[in-house]
Design a protein around this motif. Structure first.
Motif, PDB file in Angstrom:
ATOM      1  N   ASP A   1       0.802  -1.227   0.000  1.00  0.00           N
ATOM      2  CA  ASP A   1       0.000   0.000   0.000  1.00  0.00           C
ATOM      3  C   ASP A   1       0.835   1.278   0.000  1.00  0.00           C
ATOM      4  O   ASP A   1       0.375   2.326  -0.459  1.00  0.00           O
ATOM      5  N   LYS A   2       2.055   1.187   0.521  1.00  0.00           N
ATOM      6  CA  LYS A   2       2.831   2.419   0.697  1.00  0.00           C
ATOM      7  C   LYS A   2       3.559   2.850  -0.572  1.00  0.00           C
ATOM      8  O   LYS A   2       4.177   3.911  -0.603  1.00  0.00           O
ATOM      9  N   ILE A   3       3.518   2.016  -1.612  1.00  0.00           N
ATOM     10  CA  ILE A   3       4.197   2.372  -2.866  1.00  0.00           C
ATOM     11  C   ILE A   3       3.135   2.770  -3.891  1.00  0.00           C
ATOM     12  O   ILE A   3       2.287   1.951  -4.261  1.00  0.00           O
ATOM     13  N   PRO A   4       3.132   4.018  -4.366  1.00  0.00           N
ATOM     14  CA  PRO A   4       2.114   4.453  -5.334  1.00  0.00           C
ATOM     15  C   PRO A   4       2.202   3.647  -6.637  1.00  0.00           C
ATOM     16  O   PRO A   4       3.289   3.232  -7.055  1.00  0.00           O
ATOM     17  N   GLN A   5       1.054   3.454  -7.259  1.00  0.00           N
ATOM     18  CA  GLN A   5       1.002   2.697  -8.513  1.00  0.00           C
ATOM     19  C   GLN A   5       1.921   3.314  -9.561  1.00  0.00           C
ATOM     20  O   GLN A   5       2.628   2.606 -10.286  1.00  0.00           O
ATOM     21  N   ARG A   6       1.926   4.637  -9.664  1.00  0.00           N
ATOM     22  CA  ARG A   6       2.745   5.294 -10.683  1.00  0.00           C
ATOM     23  C   ARG A   6       4.224   4.963 -10.483  1.00  0.00           C
ATOM     24  O   ARG A   6       4.962   4.709 -11.436  1.00  0.00           O
ATOM     25  N   ALA A   7       4.674   4.943  -9.214  1.00  0.00           N
ATOM     26  CA  ALA A   7       6.072   4.620  -8.925  1.00  0.00           C
ATOM     27  C   ALA A   7       6.381   3.166  -9.296  1.00  0.00           C
ATOM     28  O   ALA A   7       7.439   2.875  -9.875  1.00  0.00           O
ATOM     29  N   VAL A   8       5.455   2.260  -8.992  1.00  0.00           N
ATOM     30  CA  VAL A   8       5.648   0.838  -9.337  1.00  0.00           C
ATOM     31  C   VAL A   8       5.805   0.692 -10.846  1.00  0.00           C
ATOM     32  O   VAL A   8       6.730   0.034 -11.332  1.00  0.00           O
ATOM     33  N   PHE A   9       4.894   1.294 -11.604  1.00  0.00           N
ATOM     34  CA  PHE A   9       4.928   1.163 -13.063  1.00  0.00           C
ATOM     35  C   PHE A   9       6.190   1.793 -13.645  1.00  0.00           C
ATOM     36  O   PHE A   9       6.864   1.201 -14.495  1.00  0.00           O
ATOM     37  N   ASN A  10       6.531   3.000 -13.179  1.00  0.00           N
ATOM     38  CA  ASN A  10       7.703   3.691 -13.717  1.00  0.00           C
ATOM     39  C   ASN A  10       8.980   2.896 -13.472  1.00  0.00           C
ATOM     40  O   ASN A  10       9.841   2.769 -14.361  1.00  0.00           O
ATOM     41  N   GLU A  11       9.115   2.357 -12.266  1.00  0.00           N
ATOM     42  CA  GLU A  11      10.336   1.628 -11.930  1.00  0.00           C
ATOM     43  C   GLU A  11      10.396   0.283 -12.653  1.00  0.00           C
ATOM     44  O   GLU A  11      11.477  -0.192 -13.017  1.00  0.00           O
TER      45      GLU A  11
END
Length: 447
Positions: free
Chosen positions: A93-103
């Motif tokens: 929950d603490k990692i935003p979706q946008r950050a997950v996708f970008n990385e």
């Protein structure tokens, strides 16, 4: 700095690809942690991702399937990259979706080629637009449970048959919770109070075990990196596993056989109860020379080497080296399927079949039959496994007693009086009972 230069996410993908090809998760993680300098936060993320993807693999593959026509034809690291992205998106929950996708896209770009980057980008964006498939679209109820909890169908069906639907679902739901960091205090060297103080002074948060009087549970911090660990004041051992040795009721001058001893956790627990000056000794067997050395190393670290005789020998051939009635106590912590360890070693659930338990039953019975004559009259033999299937537990004891009327089953004792209202003399600890490993313990007395 690119995401790939910041190791946890890429290392998690690399580890998952190797584990999928047969490496053990705990060994692979330890190797990566030792090879790469990471702070505690990065280590925690790496560990969380590796165990999380393995635990939820069937669920993640169900979600991925509509978006990738032939997922098993992908390069292993690309498949694991997509599964790890799904895991972070849905479970962290603490990692935003946008950050997950970008990385995730950054890793695909650096580690792959432009075509892989475009493929990964397209899959992620399509998932976001379309949404993930729902479990209730699965018509078969056992298949739905399998995908929901990421458990093989055969195990769901077997546990239901043996324990009922309610208990089965409680067990499989509990197995996707994180494993506790549990320790056993070395009474040959220290006390629960002293270890608690030492770890607290090192900044760890520690609680007493509700299962084992010698157990501690670390809720914050890493105990293995402490001076107390290096000095042998404690060892890492699950709370359920700590119940086996007390059931033997070892006396200081006893001759004890630990028939299947490696890596020596229970051997050192037995040795802590013995007095070398009174003649107490535990003979610790393993079939492999390197594991015998490991037993010796653990005994030395725990300061009990003067009471341990680590010996290379197949337990089924014990009578070639030991006379009848040589031992006051015998522990058979038998080779087993390990299905009680699925929280700690999540890949086990995908590797085992029911036939494995039936094959192991033959080995378990052979070991019990081989060591039985070496127990003195009035002595106690404790049989234990870290599995939850009756084929390796209750069935083994029933078959052994049918062939060995000179033995009688006694009630397995625990100092905390666990499951005091049970009707069985044996003790079964299931993973949902105390959120510890699943374990089975039976005590047999030679008449």
């Amino acid at each position: 700095m690119s995401t790939v230069d910041n190791p946890p996410r890429w290392l998690a993908v690399a580890a998952l690809a190797k584990i999928k090809n047969g490496a053990y998760s705990n060994l692979q993680l330890n190797q990566l942690i030792n090879e790469h300098r990471m702070d505690r936060r990065d280590i925690n993320l790496l560990t969380n991702m590796v165990y999380g993807v393995i635990q939820h693999r069937l669920t993640l593959e169900f979600w991925l399937k509509p978006f990738v026509r032939h997922p098993h034809q992908l390069d292993p690291w690309v498949r694991e990259l997509l599964l790890s992205a799904l895991y972070q998106w849905q479970y962290l929950d603490k990692i935003p979706q946008r950050a997950v996708f970008n990385e995730t896209i950054e890793i695909a770009k650096v580690k792959g080629h432009p075509g892989i980057r475009r493929f990964v980008t397209g899959v992620l964006h399509q998932m976001d637009r379309s949404g993930l498939p729902a479990f209730d679209t699965i018509e078969d109820p056992d298949e739905r449970l399998s995908v929901t909890y990421s458990m093989p169908v055969w195990l769901i069906q077997e546990l239901r048959q043996q324990l009922g639907a309610t208990k089965m679902e409680a067990i499989i739901a509990s197995l996707n919770q994180p494993a506790k960091q549990s320790l056993r205090v070395n009474t040959a060297l220290s006390t629960v109070s002293d270890v608690t103080t030492a770890l607290t002074n090192d900044g760890l948060t520690v609680e007493s075990s509700k299962i084992s009087p010698l157990g501690l549970v670390v809720t914050d911090g890493q105990a293995i990196n402490t001076e107390a660990m290096r000095y042998g004041m404690f060892t890492v051992q699950d709370e359920s596993a700590q119940l086996v040795v007390p059931a033997l009721n070892v006396q200081p001058g006893d001759q004890v056989l630990d028939a299947c001893a490696a890596p020596g956790g229970k051997t050192t627990q037995i040795a802590a109860e013995l007095d070398a000056d009174a003649g107490g000794e535990v003979v610790a067997l393993d079939i492999h020379a390197n594991k015998v050395r490991l037993i010796g190393q653990n005994a030395a670290r725990m300061h009990v080497a003067d009471r341990v005789a680590a010996t290379e020998l197949d337990a089924r051939k014990v009578q070639t080296q030991f006379d009848d009635e040589s031992f006051d106590r015998i522990l058979v912590d038998a080779p087993c399927s390990g299905l009680g360890l699925m929280r700690r070693k999540p890949e086990i659930r995908y590797e085992k079949q029911l036939q494995d338990s039936l094959n192991l039953q033959k080995i378990q019975l052979a070991i019990l039959a081989a060591v039985a004559p070496t127990l003195k009259k009035g002595g106690i033999m404790t049989y234990s496994t870290c599995t939850i299937l009756q084929q390796e537990n209750q069935d083994v004891i029933a078959k052994f007693l049918a062939d060995h009327p000179e033995f009688e089953l006694q009630t397995t004792p625990t100092e905390q009086d666990l499951k005091a209202d049970r009707t069985d003399k044996t003790l079964s600890i299931y993973p949902d009972d105390y959120l510890s490993d699943g374990f089975f313990i039976a005590c047999l007395r030679k008449k």
